[in-house]
Design a protein around this motif. Sequence first.
Motif, short mmCIF file in Angstrom:
data_model
loop_
_atom_site.label_atom_id
_atom_site.label_comp_id
_atom_site.label_asym_id
_atom_site.label_seq_id
_atom_site.Cartn_x
_atom_site.Cartn_y
_atom_site.Cartn_z
N GLY A 137 6.73 -6.14 -6.30
CA GLY A 137 4.78 -5.92 -5.49
C GLY A 137 4.06 -6.08 -5.89
O GLY A 137 2.72 -6.71 -5.82
N SER A 138 3.98 -5.39 -7.58
CA SER A 138 2.83 -5.50 -7.86
C SER A 138 2.30 -6.78 -8.25
O SER A 138 1.74 -7.49 -8.51
CB SER A 138 2.43 -4.43 -8.86
N GLU A 142 -0.29 -9.40 -7.72
CA GLU A 142 -1.30 -10.76 -9.13
C GLU A 142 -1.79 -11.89 -8.61
O GLU A 142 -2.73 -12.73 -8.61
CB GLU A 142 -0.64 -10.17 -10.27
N LEU A 143 -0.13 -11.97 -8.36
CA LEU A 143 -0.20 -13.93 -7.92
C LEU A 143 -0.97 -14.65 -6.84
O LEU A 143 -1.90 -15.54 -6.87
CB LEU A 143 1.59 -14.30 -7.88
N ILE A 144 -0.82 -13.60 -5.64
CA ILE A 144 -1.75 -13.75 -4.48
C ILE A 144 -2.78 -13.68 -4.66
O ILE A 144 -3.77 -14.63 -4.32
CB ILE A 144 -1.50 -12.74 -3.12
N ARG A 149 -6.55 -15.53 -2.55
CA ARG A 149 -5.95 -15.01 -1.00
C ARG A 149 -7.18 -13.74 -0.38
O ARG A 149 -7.14 -13.81 -0.20
CB ARG A 149 -5.20 -15.39 -0.41
N ILE A 150 -6.82 -12.68 -1.62
CA ILE A 150 -6.91 -11.32 -0.87
C ILE A 150 -7.03 -11.13 -2.50
O ILE A 150 -6.82 -11.44 -4.16
CB ILE A 150 -5.16 -10.37 -1.11
N LYS A 151 -7.89 -9.84 -2.42
CA LYS A 151 -8.48 -8.98 -4.05
C LYS A 151 -7.18 -8.07 -4.56
O LYS A 151 -7.54 -6.92 -3.26
CB LYS A 151 -10.24 -8.07 -3.48
N PRO A 152 -7.09 -8.35 -5.59
CA PRO A 152 -6.13 -7.04 -6.16
C PRO A 152 -6.22 -5.45 -5.75
O PRO A 152 -7.70 -5.37 -6.18
CB PRO A 152 -5.66 -7.41 -7.57
N GLY A 153 -5.33 -4.26 -5.17
CA GLY A 153 -5.92 -2.82 -5.34
C GLY A 153 -7.12 -2.60 -4.58
O GLY A 153 -7.48 -1.71 -4.54
#
Length: 155
Positions: A137-138, A142-144, A149-153
């Motif tokens: 999942g993590s 990170e790949l996304i 496309r999104i900001k991690p966390g």
Amino acid sequence: MTRRRGAEAGDQNVQWLKELIAECEAQGTTLPTRGNALNHKNILERVGPNGVGRHVLQDNEEFVEVLRAYAFEKGLAYSFRSSIAPDEDVDPAARDCAEMVSAARLREAQMRLAQADRRNAELRAENANLRAQILRGSEVAELIALGGRIKPGGS
């Protein structure tokens, strides 16, 4: 170094014990004692060039008989009765059978233990699977994030 096994090792241990007794007598001392009893730990450390394991006292009857005879000859107790092994000097044939657990009860306890072991193994496998899912999942997050496309966390 080759390991000694079986009767040959047992005979060698007895020979080393007899040599240690002769050495102590030549020096005018006794085998190591604790109070008025033979100190098995110290004796076993001094037997042979590298000492011998405690299992020798359970596995080698001749070794034990030599120690018992020596203790009797010197007026010492064979062993020091401690709170850890209070029945060390008790002959196994003289033990009370009332202290033994019935075979059915023993099998029942073994079955419960086996069930608990299986359940423990299942839970460990499930735990490993869940940890792997968390890691995947993590990695996906990170790949996304790398794709923009999104900001991690966060959202």
